[in-house]
Design a protein around this motif. Structure first.
Motif, PDB file in Angstrom:
ATOM      1  N   ALA A  23      49.935  -9.884  -1.558  1.00  0.00           N
ATOM      2  CA  ALA A  23      49.049 -10.179  -2.684  1.00  0.00           C
ATOM      3  C   ALA A  23      48.494  -8.843  -3.178  1.00  0.00           C
ATOM      4  O   ALA A  23      48.345  -7.891  -2.398  1.00  0.00           O
ATOM      5  CB  ALA A  23      47.921 -11.109  -2.244  1.00  0.00           C
ATOM      6  N   GLU A  24      48.202  -8.758  -4.458  1.00  0.00           N
ATOM      7  CA  GLU A  24      47.731  -7.494  -5.034  1.00  0.00           C
ATOM      8  C   GLU A  24      46.525  -6.909  -4.298  1.00  0.00           C
ATOM      9  O   GLU A  24      46.517  -5.715  -3.994  1.00  0.00           O
ATOM     10  CB  GLU A  24      47.433  -7.658  -6.521  1.00  0.00           C
ATOM     11  CG  GLU A  24      46.927  -6.390  -7.196  1.00  0.00           C
ATOM     12  CD  GLU A  24      47.775  -5.129  -6.942  1.00  0.00           C
ATOM     13  OE1 GLU A  24      47.188  -4.049  -6.733  1.00  0.00           O
ATOM     14  OE2 GLU A  24      49.018  -5.232  -6.942  1.00  0.00           O
ATOM     15  N   VAL A 116      41.117 -19.716  -2.333  1.00  0.00           N
ATOM     16  CA  VAL A 116      42.158 -19.073  -3.150  1.00  0.00           C
ATOM     17  C   VAL A 116      41.532 -18.300  -4.307  1.00  0.00           C
ATOM     18  O   VAL A 116      41.890 -17.144  -4.568  1.00  0.00           O
ATOM     19  CB  VAL A 116      43.177 -20.133  -3.646  1.00  0.00           C
ATOM     20  CG1 VAL A 116      44.099 -19.559  -4.705  1.00  0.00           C
ATOM     21  CG2 VAL A 116      43.975 -20.678  -2.474  1.00  0.00           C
ATOM     22  N   THR A 119      39.620 -15.088  -3.050  1.00  0.00           N
ATOM     23  CA  THR A 119      40.405 -14.037  -2.399  1.00  0.00           C
ATOM     24  C   THR A 119      41.549 -13.500  -3.245  1.00  0.00           C
ATOM     25  O   THR A 119      42.067 -12.428  -2.950  1.00  0.00           O
ATOM     26  CB  THR A 119      41.015 -14.553  -1.078  1.00  0.00           C
ATOM     27  OG1 THR A 119      41.927 -15.618  -1.370  1.00  0.00           O
ATOM     28  CG2 THR A 119      39.941 -15.017  -0.113  1.00  0.00           C
ATOM     29  N   ALA A 120      41.986 -14.249  -4.254  1.00  0.00           N
ATOM     30  CA  ALA A 120      43.184 -13.922  -5.045  1.00  0.00           C
ATOM     31  C   ALA A 120      44.413 -13.857  -4.131  1.00  0.00           C
ATOM     32  O   ALA A 120      45.310 -13.041  -4.313  1.00  0.00           O
ATOM     33  CB  ALA A 120      43.007 -12.625  -5.832  1.00  0.00           C
ATOM     34  N   MET A 121      44.419 -14.737  -3.128  1.00  0.00           N
ATOM     35  CA  MET A 121      45.538 -14.828  -2.187  1.00  0.00           C
ATOM     36  C   MET A 121      45.992 -16.282  -2.117  1.00  0.00           C
ATOM     37  O   MET A 121      45.251 -17.193  -2.475  1.00  0.00           O
ATOM     38  CB  MET A 121      45.110 -14.352  -0.798  1.00  0.00           C
ATOM     39  CG  MET A 121      44.698 -12.898  -0.746  1.00  0.00           C
ATOM     40  SD  MET A 121      44.226 -12.439   0.945  1.00  0.00           S
ATOM     41  CE  MET A 121      43.208 -10.995   0.625  1.00  0.00           C
ATOM     42  N   ALA A 122      47.203 -16.482  -1.624  1.00  0.00           N
ATOM     43  CA  ALA A 122      47.756 -17.828  -1.493  1.00  0.00           C
ATOM     44  C   ALA A 122      47.176 -18.518  -0.266  1.00  0.00           C
ATOM     45  O   ALA A 122      47.034 -17.905   0.799  1.00  0.00           O
ATOM     46  CB  ALA A 122      49.275 -17.758  -1.373  1.00  0.00           C
ATOM     47  N   GLY A 154      48.773 -12.373   2.312  1.00  0.00           N
ATOM     48  CA  GLY A 154      48.188 -12.774   1.034  1.00  0.00           C
ATOM     49  C   GLY A 154      49.134 -13.646   0.227  1.00  0.00           C
ATOM     50  O   GLY A 154      48.748 -14.210  -0.784  1.00  0.00           O
ATOM     51  N   THR A 155      50.384 -13.742   0.684  1.00  0.00           N
ATOM     52  CA  THR A 155      51.386 -14.598   0.051  1.00  0.00           C
ATOM     53  C   THR A 155      51.962 -15.509   1.133  1.00  0.00           C
ATOM     54  O   THR A 155      51.718 -15.295   2.318  1.00  0.00           O
ATOM     55  CB  THR A 155      52.541 -13.777  -0.558  1.00  0.00           C
ATOM     56  OG1 THR A 155      53.333 -13.232   0.504  1.00  0.00           O
ATOM     57  CG2 THR A 155      52.043 -12.663  -1.462  1.00  0.00           C
TER      58      THR A 155
END
Length: 184
Positions: A23-24, A116, A119-122, A154-155
């Motif tokens: 994830a970014e 989600v 955190t901007a994560m999956a 993160g993914t």
């Protein structure tokens, strides 16, 4: 790059070589920590990203996997978040240790949509690396002392391989003895 004993049948590459598996916020945090060449990453089938399925599918030991749970609690109308890292063979003590650390009356796992979004994560791939700066990252002592551990990236199509020492060095990390309880 080091040789990882916990990778099972997977080929490990430095995280810097496969940012598409991160994830970014995770990729950015690893770069800022100078750990993107030290941490390993593996590509996995997102259908088997959950810890037990991952370990069974790829031959990685369950006791070398750590799970990150997002916990939330309210105090004075303010929602307080924390991430807790415990070995996959244990459970985080949310109702006692984490609740007291957050200084809230009641703590529980954060709803999936909130975790989600925050955190901007999956979901299922959330990791302590790259979390919001104001979140405490609570590490069970066993995680912090692990010579190597598999965590989310993160993914759902990647996993990170890191040392407990790297996790304990995160700016918001707090190592807590007794954070995890054995699964009965």
């Amino acid at each position: 790059m080091r040789s990882w004993n916990i990778a099972g049948t997977l080929d490990v590459v430095p995280a810097a070589e496969r940012p598409d598996l991160l994830a970014e916020p995770v990729a950015k945090a690893l770069r800022e920590l100078g750990a993107d060449t030290e941490a390993g990453v593996v590509e996995i089938d997102p259908e088997v990203a959950d810890t037990e399925q991952f370990c069974e599918t790829y031959g990685s030991p369950l006791d070398a996997s750590a799970n990150c749970v997002v916990v939330a609690g309210k105090r004075g109308g303010e929602v307080r978040y924390a991430a807790a890292m415990v070995l996959a063979t244990t459970r985080a003590d949310v109702n006692n240790v984490i609740r007291r650390r957050l200084d809230v009356r009641k703590a529980s796992f954060a709803p999936m949509a909130d975790a989600v979004a925050q955190t901007a994560m999956a979901y299922g791939g959330i990791t302590p690396i790259g979390l919001p700066d104001d979140w405490p990252v609570l590490l069970d002592t066993a995680v912090a002392e692990a010579p190597e551990v598999v965590i989310g990236s993160g993914t759902r199509n990647g996993k990170l391989l890191v040392t407990g020492e790297l996790l304990a060095s995160l700016p918001a990390a707090e190592v807590i003895d007794g954070l995890a309880k054995p699964i009965i």
